[in-house]
Design a protein around this motif. Structure first.
Motif, short mmCIF file in Angstrom:
data_model
loop_
_atom_site.label_atom_id
_atom_site.label_comp_id
_atom_site.label_asym_id
_atom_site.label_seq_id
_atom_site.Cartn_x
_atom_site.Cartn_y
_atom_site.Cartn_z
N UNK A 400 0.49 -1.36 0.41
CA UNK A 400 0.29 0.18 0.05
C UNK A 400 0.57 1.13 0.69
N UNK A 401 1.92 1.19 0.92
CA UNK A 401 2.18 2.69 1.47
C UNK A 401 3.72 3.04 -0.41
N UNK A 402 3.77 1.93 -1.53
CA UNK A 402 5.05 1.72 -2.45
C UNK A 402 3.60 2.50 -3.16
N UNK A 403 2.41 1.63 -3.43
CA UNK A 403 1.60 1.72 -4.46
C UNK A 403 1.24 2.88 -4.45
N UNK A 404 0.94 3.91 -2.88
CA UNK A 404 0.63 5.46 -2.80
C UNK A 404 1.55 6.90 -3.27
N UNK A 405 2.68 6.08 -3.24
CA UNK A 405 3.86 6.81 -4.17
C UNK A 405 3.96 7.33 -4.55
N UNK A 406 4.16 5.69 -6.07
CA UNK A 406 4.27 5.97 -7.35
C UNK A 406 2.76 6.86 -7.76
N UNK A 407 1.52 6.60 -7.28
CA UNK A 407 0.06 7.70 -7.11
C UNK A 407 1.29 9.08 -7.45
N UNK A 408 1.25 9.25 -5.96
CA UNK A 408 1.98 10.85 -6.45
C UNK A 408 2.83 11.20 -6.61
N UNK A 409 3.87 10.17 -7.33
CA UNK A 409 5.05 10.72 -8.03
C UNK A 409 4.48 10.87 -10.21
N UNK A 410 3.92 9.93 -9.91
CA UNK A 410 2.78 9.77 -11.03
C UNK A 410 1.44 9.48 -11.67
N UNK A 411 0.99 11.57 -11.06
CA UNK A 411 -0.63 11.39 -11.05
C UNK A 411 -1.58 10.91 -12.04
N UNK A 412 -1.16 10.80 -13.49
CA UNK A 412 -1.65 10.77 -14.19
C UNK A 412 -1.89 9.22 -14.62
N UNK A 413 -0.94 8.33 -13.84
CA UNK A 413 -0.40 6.54 -14.81
C UNK A 413 -1.66 5.83 -14.11
N UNK A 414 -2.08 5.72 -14.91
CA UNK A 414 -3.75 5.16 -14.57
C UNK A 414 -3.17 3.29 -13.60
N UNK A 415 -2.11 2.94 -14.30
CA UNK A 415 -1.47 1.40 -13.65
C UNK A 415 -1.53 1.74 -12.16
#
Length: 467
Positions: A400-415
């Motif tokens: 969860x932590x890693x996926x949340x960080x990925x969303x923060x880094x690339x907020x328009x990456x659907x994956x």
């Protein structure tokens, strides 16, 4: 010029050629040139410009010719443009050319090649086209040196259609013309076209040089055209060419990328001189196509042979350890890197390799500790490594932590939203699933049902480190 002035000029030239050891010397000689009004003397100007280039004084010296001489000879401006183009000082060659134009100093065919080189380096395509209109007007459109330099401009911009059109229209071509075309196609990822041009060059009876061969071998390596690569190797040996560092390394790179590691090692043994780039290619090839253990043996051999590993070497070795699960070996090499054994500190790619190594091995806390303590901002590749490692261990907290960080880094990456939503769904956290869907809707993102781009990105990242 009278006899006394001629003798003075000869003494100044001799001083410029043999006495200029510091910037002070250059400035002292320049002062004497001004006092004796010798700045219009083309030979003196050429040697002063050369000395100034050697001591990083071009900007200091150039006003002498652009402001103190009413109408300098074109040779002086050509020398200035050439010096500035080699010194990679942006825009100055174009400014000098504009000064020539404003002061009715007519350029010649020696003016344009170095001007185009500068425009190519600064990626100024529009100005290149403007300058080419002057080439046409002044009647140099058929000059092979001017055309070769313009070919290089088009190739550097990736304008391969324009490059090919100009190439086809050239009334005369030499080895440089053909090599630029091959290089352009290779850099543009059109490897088959590059090799086709190389074949056409042979049919045209143009003898390739070392630069041609290196670019053709690079195209062979990238397209796994082993037959052509072997043919080039045979041609090199038939003609008795010495396997210098550049050509030999290109041959090794071709063989190992085509899966023929033994042939690559044979080339390595035939080379009289090797350097770190040569050994990097060997280590990468072994790590990818044969044996990581053998790659590590060659890494150890570098030190015994007195070849100092560089940053690329360590990225290759750490990445190889990661993909082979050699955790202890990777830890040891990284600790030596951190301690400064190799003469430099780890960069962000080295840290990424270690995060990947530990995450793959299930050492999630240690991987996370490295991310927290490193002197760089974490990259998407690092969080991706942690996410995949934690998912394979069913560790929801880290996932969860890693996926949340990925969303923060690339907020328009659907994956990344999909990954986070799936994690919540597997844990039965349906309110969080709805929250993620709401975030996607707010940002206009659509779920791709076949999406696995986190894994794809992670694999691509690992391949790039070893490639």
């Amino acid at each position: 010029m009278n006899g006394n002035m001629s003798c003075l000029a000869e003494r100044v030239v001799k001083l410029l050629k043999s006495f200029c050891r510091t910037q002070i010397h250059v400035k002292q000689i320049q002062a004497q040139i001004i006092i004796h009004n010798l700045q219009s003397h083309t030979t003196i100007a050429e040697h002063l410009i050369t000395a100034s280039q050697s001591h990083n004084l071009l900007n200091y010296v150039s006003p002498l010719f652009t402001h103190l001489i009413p109408k300098p000879h074109v040779f002086i401006f050509n020398s200035l443009i050439r010096a500035f183009s080699h010194s990679h000082i942006p825009n100055t060659p174009l400014s000098l050319y504009s000064h020539m134009h404003k002061n009715s100093i007519l350029p010649n065919n020696f003016t344009f090649p170095f001007l185009f080189k500068s425009l190519s380096d600064s990626h100024d395509f529009v100005q290149s086209q403007c300058v080419y209109t002057h080439v046409i007007k002044l009647g140099y459109v058929n000059d092979i040196y001017v055309n070769n330099s313009l070919l290089d401009v088009y190739a550097s911009y990736g304008c391969l259609e324009l490059c090919r059109q100009l190439f086809d229209e050239m009334p005369q071509r030499d080895v440089v013309s053909w090599t630029v075309m091959i290089m352009g196609y290779r850099n543009g990822g059109k490897y088959n076209d590059a090799l086709l041009v190389f074949e056409q060059m042979q049919y045209g009876g143009v003898v390739p040089n070392r630069v041609t061969m290196v670019n053709a071998l690079s195209a062979c390596a990238s397209s796994c055209a082993i037959e052509m690569g072997v043919w080039i190797d045979d041609m090199v040996r038939r003609n008795g060419w010495e396997l210098d560092v550049i050509l030999g390394t290109a041959l090794i790179d071709m063989y190992v990328k085509c899966g023929r590691v033994e042939e690559g090692l044979k080339v390595f043994c035939d080379m009289k001189e090797k350097n770190v780039f040569t050994l990097n290619v060997v280590i990468k090839g072994l790590a990818l196509a044969k044996s990581v253990e053998e790659a590590l043996l060659w890494f150890n051999r570098m030190e015994l042979d007195g070849v100092r590993a560089d940053e690329v070497t360590l990225v290759t070795v750490l990445s190889a350890c990661s993909h082979s699960g050699l955790v202890e070996k990777g830890r040891f090499i990284f600790s030596m890197l951190v301690d400064g054994k190799y003469g430099f500190l780890p960069n962000v790619k080295h840290y990424a390799c270690m995060v990947d190594l530990l995450a793959r091995a299930g050492q999630l806390q240690e991987a996370f500790d490295i991310i927290k303590c490193m002197p760089f901002e974490p990259t998407a590749a690092m969080w991706g490594s942690l996410l995949l490692g934690s998912k394979s261990r069913d560790d929801l907290e880290f996932s969860e932590f890693a996926a949340t960080k990925l969303v923060e880094l690339e907020p328009y990456n659907t994956a990344y939203y999909v990954q986070l939503s799936n994690l919540y769904a597997e844990a039965g956290r349906w309110s969080d699933v709805e929250r993620i869907r709401g975030m996607m809707k707010e940002r206009g993102l659509t779920k791709d049902l076949g999406c696995s781009s986190v894994e794809v990105e992670h694999q691509r990242h690992g391949s790039e480190l070893l490639a």
